[in-house]
Scaffold this motif. Structure first.
Motif, PDB file in Angstrom:
ATOM      1  N   GLU A  48       0.980  -1.229  -0.024  1.00 53.48           N
ATOM      2  CA  GLU A  48      -0.108   0.218  -0.142  1.00 53.48           C
ATOM      3  C   GLU A  48       0.887   1.194   0.042  1.00 53.48           C
ATOM      4  OE1 GLU A  48      -0.285  -2.456   2.158  1.00 53.48           O
ATOM      5  OE2 GLU A  48      -2.319  -3.041   2.436  1.00 53.48           O
ATOM      6  N   ASN A  49       1.994   1.331   0.698  1.00 49.77           N
ATOM      7  CA  ASN A  49       2.734   2.359   0.926  1.00 49.77           C
ATOM      8  C   ASN A  49       3.546   2.737  -0.295  1.00 49.77           C
ATOM      9  OD1 ASN A  49       5.338   3.067   3.568  1.00 49.77           O
ATOM     10  ND2 ASN A  49       3.762   4.375   2.714  1.00 49.77           N
ATOM     11  N   ALA A  50       3.737   1.753  -0.928  1.00 46.90           N
ATOM     12  CA  ALA A  50       4.617   2.064  -2.070  1.00 46.90           C
ATOM     13  C   ALA A  50       3.846   2.441  -3.396  1.00 46.90           C
ATOM     14  CB  ALA A  50       5.464   0.557  -2.498  1.00 46.90           C
ATOM     15  N   ASP A  51       2.771   1.880  -3.288  1.00 45.36           N
ATOM     16  CA  ASP A  51       1.794   2.098  -4.001  1.00 45.36           C
ATOM     17  C   ASP A  51       1.421   3.839  -3.933  1.00 45.36           C
ATOM     18  OD1 ASP A  51       1.615  -0.103  -5.233  1.00 45.36           O
ATOM     19  OD2 ASP A  51      -0.552  -0.414  -4.746  1.00 45.36           O
ATOM     20  N   ASP A  52       1.105   4.307  -2.790  1.00 44.01           N
ATOM     21  CA  ASP A  52       0.948   5.612  -2.392  1.00 44.01           C
ATOM     22  C   ASP A  52       2.138   6.562  -3.033  1.00 44.01           C
ATOM     23  OD1 ASP A  52      -1.393   5.227  -1.280  1.00 44.01           O
ATOM     24  OD2 ASP A  52      -0.542   5.669   0.982  1.00 44.01           O
ATOM     25  N   HIS A  53       3.321   6.236  -2.866  1.00 40.44           N
ATOM     26  CA  HIS A  53       4.465   6.832  -3.420  1.00 40.44           C
ATOM     27  C   HIS A  53       4.595   7.141  -4.750  1.00 40.44           C
ATOM     28  CE1 HIS A  53       6.875   5.718   0.788  1.00 40.44           C
ATOM     29  NE2 HIS A  53       5.758   6.363   0.787  1.00 40.44           N
ATOM     30  N   ARG A  54       4.029   5.894  -5.322  1.00 40.33           N
ATOM     31  CA  ARG A  54       4.154   5.896  -6.806  1.00 40.33           C
ATOM     32  C   ARG A  54       3.014   6.780  -7.513  1.00 40.33           C
ATOM     33  NH1 ARG A  54       2.908   0.249  -9.892  1.00 40.33           N
ATOM     34  NH2 ARG A  54       0.988   0.691  -8.694  1.00 40.33           N
ATOM     35  N   TYR A  55       1.893   6.756  -6.804  1.00 42.00           N
ATOM     36  CA  TYR A  55       0.676   7.549  -6.989  1.00 42.00           C
ATOM     37  C   TYR A  55       1.205   8.984  -6.980  1.00 42.00           C
ATOM     38  CZ  TYR A  55      -3.365  10.550  -6.541  1.00 42.00           C
ATOM     39  OH  TYR A  55      -4.344  11.523  -6.602  1.00 42.00           O
ATOM     40  N   LEU A  56       1.828   9.349  -5.810  1.00 40.66           N
ATOM     41  CA  LEU A  56       2.404  10.708  -5.748  1.00 40.66           C
ATOM     42  C   LEU A  56       3.311  11.345  -6.510  1.00 40.66           C
ATOM     43  CD1 LEU A  56       2.340  10.642  -1.730  1.00 40.66           C
ATOM     44  CD2 LEU A  56       0.717  12.162  -3.067  1.00 40.66           C
ATOM     45  N   GLN A  57       4.004  10.455  -6.716  1.00 42.86           N
ATOM     46  CA  GLN A  57       5.063  10.890  -7.935  1.00 42.86           C
ATOM     47  C   GLN A  57       4.412  10.924  -9.192  1.00 42.86           C
ATOM     48  OE1 GLN A  57       8.978   8.599  -7.891  1.00 42.86           O
ATOM     49  NE2 GLN A  57       9.642   9.508  -9.623  1.00 42.86           N
ATOM     50  N   THR A  58       3.447  10.239  -9.817  1.00 39.42           N
ATOM     51  CA  THR A  58       2.952  10.481 -11.115  1.00 39.42           C
ATOM     52  C   THR A  58       2.101  11.656 -11.304  1.00 39.42           C
ATOM     53  OG1 THR A  58       1.572   8.604 -10.567  1.00 39.42           O
ATOM     54  CG2 THR A  58       3.433   7.988 -11.719  1.00 39.42           C
ATOM     55  N   VAL A  59       1.239  11.622 -10.052  1.00 38.20           N
ATOM     56  CA  VAL A  59       0.172  12.655  -9.868  1.00 38.20           C
ATOM     57  C   VAL A  59       1.044  13.942  -9.944  1.00 38.20           C
ATOM     58  CG1 VAL A  59      -0.269  13.197  -7.740  1.00 38.20           C
ATOM     59  CG2 VAL A  59      -2.279  13.059  -9.262  1.00 38.20           C
ATOM     60  N   ALA A  60       2.261  14.137  -9.487  1.00 32.59           N
ATOM     61  CA  ALA A  60       2.896  15.259  -9.436  1.00 32.59           C
ATOM     62  C   ALA A  60       3.413  15.633 -10.892  1.00 32.59           C
ATOM     63  CB  ALA A  60       4.130  15.303  -8.266  1.00 32.59           C
ATOM     64  N   ALA A  61       3.852  14.750 -11.473  1.00 30.48           N
ATOM     65  CA  ALA A  61       4.352  14.935 -12.749  1.00 30.48           C
ATOM     66  C   ALA A  61       3.278  15.306 -13.810  1.00 30.48           C
ATOM     67  CB  ALA A  61       5.087  13.745 -13.423  1.00 30.48           C
ATOM     68  N   ARG A  62       2.151  14.811 -13.337  1.00 30.21           N
ATOM     69  CA  ARG A  62       0.762  15.161 -14.384  1.00 30.21           C
ATOM     70  C   ARG A  62       0.383  16.587 -14.290  1.00 30.21           C
ATOM     71  NH1 ARG A  62      -2.286  16.536 -16.619  1.00 30.21           N
ATOM     72  NH2 ARG A  62      -4.072  15.767 -17.508  1.00 30.21           N
ATOM     73  N   TYR A  63       0.360  17.007 -12.751  1.00 34.48           N
ATOM     74  CA  TYR A  63      -0.407  18.256 -12.410  1.00 34.48           C
ATOM     75  C   TYR A  63       0.621  19.525 -12.082  1.00 34.48           C
ATOM     76  CZ  TYR A  63      -4.496  15.638 -12.640  1.00 34.48           C
ATOM     77  OH  TYR A  63      -5.532  14.854 -13.350  1.00 34.48           O
ATOM     78  N   GLY A  64       2.118  19.265 -12.475  1.00 40.13           N
ATOM     79  CA  GLY A  64       2.838  20.437 -12.189  1.00 40.13           C
ATOM     80  C   GLY A  64       3.428  20.374 -10.727  1.00 40.13           C
ATOM     81  N   ILE A  65       3.526  19.546  -9.825  1.00 40.43           N
ATOM     82  CA  ILE A  65       3.838  19.672  -8.652  1.00 40.43           C
ATOM     83  C   ILE A  65       5.190  19.114  -8.468  1.00 40.43           C
ATOM     84  CG2 ILE A  65       3.382  18.585  -6.296  1.00 40.43           C
ATOM     85  CD1 ILE A  65       0.500  18.147  -7.462  1.00 40.43           C
ATOM     86  N   LEU A  66       6.185  19.895  -7.638  1.00 37.98           N
ATOM     87  CA  LEU A  66       7.766  19.543  -7.313  1.00 37.98           C
ATOM     88  C   LEU A  66       7.502  18.394  -6.591  1.00 37.98           C
ATOM     89  CD1 LEU A  66      10.769  20.539  -7.819  1.00 37.98           C
ATOM     90  CD2 LEU A  66      10.360  21.651  -5.890  1.00 37.98           C
ATOM     91  N   PHE A  67       8.116  17.299  -6.908  1.00 38.46           N
ATOM     92  CA  PHE A  67       8.084  16.137  -5.774  1.00 38.46           C
ATOM     93  C   PHE A  67       9.624  15.817  -5.081  1.00 38.46           C
ATOM     94  CE2 PHE A  67       8.566  11.487  -5.608  1.00 38.46           C
ATOM     95  CZ  PHE A  67       7.438  11.109  -4.841  1.00 38.46           C
ATOM     96  N   SER A  68       9.210  15.579  -3.845  1.00 38.27           N
ATOM     97  CA  SER A  68      10.691  15.250  -2.951  1.00 38.27           C
ATOM     98  C   SER A  68      10.381  13.805  -2.814  1.00 38.27           C
ATOM     99  CB  SER A  68      10.327  16.253  -2.000  1.00 38.27           C
ATOM    100  OG  SER A  68      11.365  15.935  -0.826  1.00 38.27           O
ATOM    101  N   ARG A  69      11.618  13.126  -3.329  1.00 35.71           N
ATOM    102  CA  ARG A  69      11.349  11.668  -2.930  1.00 35.71           C
ATOM    103  C   ARG A  69      11.840  11.358  -1.761  1.00 35.71           C
ATOM    104  NH1 ARG A  69      15.538   9.208  -7.369  1.00 35.71           N
ATOM    105  NH2 ARG A  69      14.267   7.448  -6.627  1.00 35.71           N
ATOM    106  N   PRO A  70      11.141  10.157  -1.441  1.00 35.37           N
ATOM    107  CA  PRO A  70      11.573   9.331   0.019  1.00 35.37           C
ATOM    108  C   PRO A  70      13.187   9.626   0.213  1.00 35.37           C
ATOM    109  CG  PRO A  70      10.409   7.950  -1.392  1.00 35.37           C
ATOM    110  CD  PRO A  70      10.453   9.024  -2.086  1.00 35.37           C
ATOM    111  N   GLY A  71      13.428  10.015   1.377  1.00 37.70           N
ATOM    112  CA  GLY A  71      14.885  10.144   1.727  1.00 37.70           C
ATOM    113  C   GLY A  71      15.432  11.463   1.545  1.00 37.70           C
ATOM    114  N   ASN A  72      14.654  12.203   0.868  1.00 42.92           N
ATOM    115  CA  ASN A  72      15.097  13.569   0.735  1.00 42.92           C
ATOM    116  C   ASN A  72      14.979  14.381   1.935  1.00 42.92           C
ATOM    117  OD1 ASN A  72      16.201  15.941  -0.536  1.00 42.92           O
ATOM    118  ND2 ASN A  72      14.296  16.661  -1.068  1.00 42.92           N
ATOM    119  N   GLY A  73      14.015  13.992   2.812  1.00 43.00           N
ATOM    120  CA  GLY A  73      13.795  14.510   4.413  1.00 43.00           C
ATOM    121  C   GLY A  73      12.427  14.754   4.549  1.00 43.00           C
ATOM    122  N   ILE A  74      12.498  15.330   6.096  1.00 43.72           N
ATOM    123  CA  ILE A  74      10.850  15.646   6.455  1.00 43.72           C
ATOM    124  C   ILE A  74      10.610  16.820   6.031  1.00 43.72           C
ATOM    125  CG2 ILE A  74       9.696  16.149   8.566  1.00 43.72           C
ATOM    126  CD1 ILE A  74      11.964  14.627  10.290  1.00 43.72           C
TER     127      ILE A  74
END
Ligand code: MIC
Ligand code: SF4
Length: 645
Positions: free
Chosen positions: A73-99
């Motif tokens: 579930e968690n990994a699916d959420d991350h993948r959704y967030l990364q793709t939806v960010a690319a789709r709608y113009g949102i800067l995506f901060s990858r897991p590991g980049n920090g709080i």
């Protein structure tokens, strides 16, 4: 008349209303942030609005809360967030980049701008001179769509700092002192603005610790001026071009001023189970501790981590203590690695944790039964650590470090063996933005990836003509959103409302969800009855969305916190406040309740309404503290319904 820092920023962003405290205003939002635990719902709601691209200046999506990835579930959420960010113009901060808050402060925050974040600690940006406010995901989705953010015009409270902190006393002790003075209650609608000669003695990361944890007071936000110290920080982050000076006018008028002499502050701790349960560290000296954790958005800067490392260098953590350090960002982690501090920590016996929320949200490192855990984080609500019987104390990084060495709380003011390490903010931070993914200008080829755990955000029906049902739950004072909608191990259901709803009020009454569902399915409306400060703590809108899904139509409380009130309204749940607190005594769990012709009452703009307790045959007057805009949202059954219309 002169202006405060807060008034300068707010007036520059005002789109509706006037800054006279108490009325409703709307402000333009420059920047937004979401994190993975709130971001999936915010993005699903943004998608439901049907816009091709975000419209605000900068929208950032961070992945920091749940990076454990137990199950898909968690990994699916991350993948959704990364793709939806690319789709709608949102800067995506990858897991590991920090709080989110730490990274935003370092790399993206800009003095004088407004920031709306789907996380209650967004006010951390106030450390750099922003008006940074926490809100529910739906409000942030609206801001991403270019819509204004509505709030109560704040009263500005000045916290006048004089003097200078003594060795072993830190910014954490300052905010704990502020919590002792103001408590977690009664500050709704205020902004804390820091001023006075003491301000210049605090670095931006120290200021950010203070504004971060101001959230625990329940204020709208906290803000520092943007001065020469802010400029140094921006320079050290390679962003001096974004700096601008922002000072209060000498004749600015404040609703209230509280003086705080920094040189008189002592090392403090928040004792179980509330951030305002303040005691001196001296009074705890000798208390054996089984766990010490350094990290969370409050205290995970370079200065914090290096201070802890300097105290531990060449020494060993006590064998009875489990000790972990989570540097707040990849920048902090890599700097600690490069200057050898990381090795000092590892050699002392620290477990190095991911640059993420992790333990702070209770999804890892739950303490043992009855254990005492010392943490540098900002919340110690009962059970939040994942262990109901654990006793969590909130302390500064140096106090945490000494306890890790000794196996018990030690009073730093009596410290003879370890010299106080003077660690100053670096002149240049290590800059590497490669873990941000910039959205493509043309996103037509991007497909949004949705896993089976990601569902449509449920919608509410318009408010019924009359409410009739049952007091499905009666709770006491200070019910936090961690009580209403536990995070920790349940976090992975944030994108799946039917599944997550099964855990509503799990820590308080595990039978609640089943009972509420049965009521709902037999046509009864659910009511929740509560004491003071209902819904304090996090901004998670799931604490409204999931109860809505279970058929909750109204919360009747002695008082309800700001962000939670807004979330209830956004999902079409009535926030009702007892006209007289004794009304609380007139409802028992299970009583049959009704509110006659509630639609008409709302439409008429009435300020009160009567709740009829059919079981006890009494009428209980309650207040409707609502603006016209909020009445419309409630009538429509929630904000998403009105936005579409
Ligand atoms: C928190 O500290 O409680 C959280 C987890 O960061 C929340 C957000 C959430 O529940 O996702 C917050 O503070 O708003
Ligand atoms: Fe994350 Fe804890 Fe900060 Fe919330 S308080 S944003 S869970 S580190």
């Amino acid at each position: 008349m002169g202006m405060t820092v807060a008034e300068k920023i707010l007036s520059g962003h005002l789109v509706e209303g006037s800054l006279t405290p108490g009325g409703e205003i709307a402000i333009r939002i420059d920047q937004t942030l979401t994190q993975d635990a709130t971001g999936t719902m915010a993005c699903l709601q943004f998608e439901a609005m049907g816009l091709p691209r975000v419209r605000n200046e900068l929208a950032v999506s961070y992945v920091d809360h749940n990076t454990i990835q137990v199950g898909f579930e968690n990994a699916d959420d991350h993948r959704y967030l990364q793709t939806v960010a690319a789709r709608y113009g949102i800067l995506f901060s990858r897991p590991g980049n920090g709080i989110c808050h730490q990274v935003h402060l370092e790399r993206l925050g800009v003095p004088g701008k407004t920031l709306l974040g789907a996380d209650s600690h967004t006010p951390m940006g106030g450390g750099i001179g922003m008006i940074a406010i926490g809100a529910g995901g739906l409000d942030v989705a609206v801001a991403m769509a270019g819509g204004a953010f509505y709030l109560t015009a704040p009263r500005i409270v000045r916290i006048q700092l004089t003097g200078r902190l003594r060795p072993w006393v830190t910014a954490k002790d300052v905010i704990l002192k502020v919590l002792q003075v103001f408590s977690t209650k009664g500050n709704v609608g205020a902004i804390f603005e820091y001023a006075g000669p003491g301000v210049a003695t605090l670095s931006v990361p120290e200021r950010a610790t203070i504004t971060n944890m101001g959230a625990e007071c329940g204020v709208t936000t906290s803000v520092f001026p943007s001065d020469a110290v802010t400029r140094l920080f921006m320079q050290a982050q390679g962003r001096e071009k974004d700096w601008r000076e922002l000072l209060a006018d000498p004749d600015a008028v404040y609703a209230r001023t509280v003086e705080l002499d920094l040189s008189g502050v002592e090392p403090l701790a928040a004792a179980p189970h509330s951030p305002d349960h303040i005691v001196t560290v001296a009074s705890l000296a000798g208390l054996p501790v089984q766990q010490v954790l350094v990290g969370s958005c409050t205290n995970s800067s370079v200065q914090d981590v290096e201070t802890v490392a300097a105290i531990l260098k060449g020494r060993k953590v006590a064998p009875t203590v489990a000790f972990g350090v989570a540097p707040g960002s990849r920048q902090v982690l890599s700097m600690a690695a490069e200057d050898g501090r990381l090795a000092d920590l590892i050699n002392a016996g620290a477990r190095i944790l991911e640059s993420a929320c992790g333990f702070c949200i209770g999804n890892s490192l739950s303490p043992a039964t009855d254990a005492v855990s010392l943490r540098t984080s900002n919340r110690n609500f009962e059970g939040r650590s994942g262990t109901a019987s654990a006793r969590v104390y909130l302390v500064s990084p140096p106090v945490a470090a000494l306890a890790a060495l000794r196996g018990a709380v030690a009073d730093p003011m009596k410290e003879r063996e370890v010299p106080y390490p003077v660690v100053v903010m670096p002149k240049a931070f290590r800059i590497d933005d490669s873990m941000f993914i910039v959205p493509p200008a043309d996103a037509s080829g991007v497909t949004v990836a949705r896993g089976p755990n990601i569902g449509e955000p449920p919608r509410n029906a318009p408010l019924p003509v009359t409410l009739a049902g049952v007091a499905a739950l009666r709770v006491g004072d200070k019910i936090t959103t961690d009580h209403i909608m536990p995070a920790g191990a349940r976090l992975k259901y944030r994108s799946n409302i039917p599944a997550y709803s099964q855990y509503v009020f799990e820590p308080v009454d595990p039978g609640f969800a089943k009972r509420a569902t049965q009521n709902r399915d037999s046509g009864l409306h659910n009511f929740i009855v509560a004491g003071e400060s209902y819904g304090q703590g996090s901004s998670r809108e799931h604490a409204a969305l999931c109860p809505m899904y279970l058929g909750v139509k109204a919360v009747i409380a002695k008082s309800i916190e700001r962000i939670h009130t807004a979330n209830l309204i956004n999902f079409g749940i009535l926030p009702l406040v007892f006209e007289d607190p004794s009304g609380y005594e007139k409802i028992a769990a299970g009583d049959r309740l009704s509110i006659d012709l509630i639609r008409v009452t709302l439409e008429k703009g009435a300020a009160t309404v009567v709740v009829r307790n059919e079981t006890q045959a009494v009428d209980i007057p309650v207040k409707l503290v609502l603006t016209d805009r909020q009445r419309k949202i409630l009538l429509a059954g929630g904000l998403l319904n009105t936005f579409k219309a």
